[in-house]
Motif scaffolding. Structure first.
Motif: not given
Length: 373
Positions: A56-76
């Motif tokens: 899953i990809l998630v945008t953060e309004r603060e200027g980051r695009l994050r990935r969720i892999h196997q129900n865990q948030l990727v740190k980078a």
């Protein structure tokens, strides 16, 4: 032994220790569901998209695009984002996958951008390679720019013909929404390369911008495709009252600010009119305002009782709203998750038939609704 490609994948997949929490059970008029926190610790998440590989990809309004892999948030965070500005309501906003994402890995991002001339809403096209965006190019920019940090809108959707719809808010200057030579306060329709979509009302005319599809829209924060008709449905913030649901029709004036069911934040009227010839009436409106954000028709099979219902998040009223639609009219309205105390920013159908939400806070969450077995 892992391959080189697998090693690179593992190297960026440093997961934050955020596991899915214990779920809570809720009862509604039509169905009971379990609410599970899949991830948390996101800074004002705004939009999410499901990748074919299950991530899953998630945008953060603060200027980051994050990935969720196997129900865990990727740190980078995903690297390679376009240049953007975080100011007021602006930042990294919506995310849409190309209709052929599985084969071309192309996605689209809306965001706020600043130059010496002021700020505006932009859309960039990019290719996702691992945890990085490459071949990033700007395909849309709303003009003119202005100094305000309000009403960027930014919601996007693809129609069934593969054209991209982009909402641009009135930027806090209400009269701009009635100017068809101004990109603010309307919905734009473009091709995936950024060209005006064929059939736009301004094609071949000098009095309407060629990407502009509708006008008189204040600040659209929800956009989705009707599962049967293929029409684009939107909702937008009113001022104090007058939040609207509309069906987008080319060349239509939705009235803001000449007609409205809301009043100004000062308590004074904005307009004495709620209807006017040549201006569309909303399909539904809220008064007082709920501050709607995010919207999806439920199309999964896990909740047969909800099939075809429209779900809308609410920021101000901190709830999820279910609307039962029949014959193009709202027949029933139900408030859900009223005791959760969370601002609901986005609502999405999951590929597994569940319903997914984003909460808007400095500790934003990704939530999943599953049926109680």
């Amino acid at each position: 032994m892992p391959t080189c490609k697998q090693t690179l994948f593992i190297s960026y997949l440093l997961l934050t220790p955020v596991l899915a929490s214990a779920s809570e059970t809720f009862t509604t008029d039509e169905a009971d569901f379990r609410l599970t926190t899949v991830a948390r610790g996101l800074e004002h998440p705004w939009s999410l998209a499901f990748l074919p590989d299950g991530d899953i990809l998630v945008t953060e309004r603060e200027g980051r695009l994050r990935r969720i892999h196997q129900n865990q948030l990727v740190k980078a965070p995903v690297a390679g984002l376009p240049d953007l500005v975080v100011s007021g309501q602006g930042g990294l906003l919506d995310l849409q996958l190309h209709p052929d994402f599985e084969s071309n890995h192309t996605l689209f991002l809306s965001y706020a951008h600043r130059t010496a001339q002021g700020m505006t809403t932009r859309v960039a096209k990019a290719t996702l390679e691992g945890n990085r965006l490459v071949d990033v190019s700007v395909i849309f920019e709303a003009l003119p720019r202005s100094g305000t940090s309000r009403h960027f809108a930014g919601r996007m959707a693809f129609d069934n013909s593969g054209y991209l719809y982009i909402a641009v808010g009135d930027r806090g200057d209400m009269d701009r929404a009635q100017d068809t030579q101004d990109d603010a306060g309307g919905v734009h329709r473009i091709t995936v390369t950024g060209s005006p979509a064929p059939g736009n009302p301004g094609m071949g005319r000098s009095d309407i911008n060629d990407t502009l599809l509708t006008w008189g829209n204040r600040n659209i924060q929800g956009m989705t495709v009707h599962p049967d008709s293929g029409a684009i449905w939107t909702h937008e913030h009113g001022p104090r009252g007058g939040d609207e649901i509309n069906i987008i029709r080319p060349g239509t004036n939705y009235g803001w600010p000449e007609i409205t069911y809301g009043i100004g934040y000062t308590g004074l009227p904005i307009s004495s009119l709620t209807e006017k010839p040549g201006m569309a009436q909303p399909l539904h409106y809220w008064d007082p305002s709920i501050a709607p954000s995010g919207m999806a028709f439920y199309t999964g099979d896990q909740f047969p009782e909800w099939q075809g219902d429209l779900f809308v998040g609410a920021l101000k009223m901190r709830k999820l709203v279910r609307l039962e639609i029949r014959d193009g009219k709202v027949q029933e309205e139900e408030d859900i998750l009223t005791g959760l105390g969370e601002r609901i920013r986005d609502v999405r159908n999951g590929p597994d038939g569940s319903l997914w939400l984003l909460t808007d806070s400095s500790d934003g969450k990704v939530l999943r609704l599953d049926p109680v077995q």
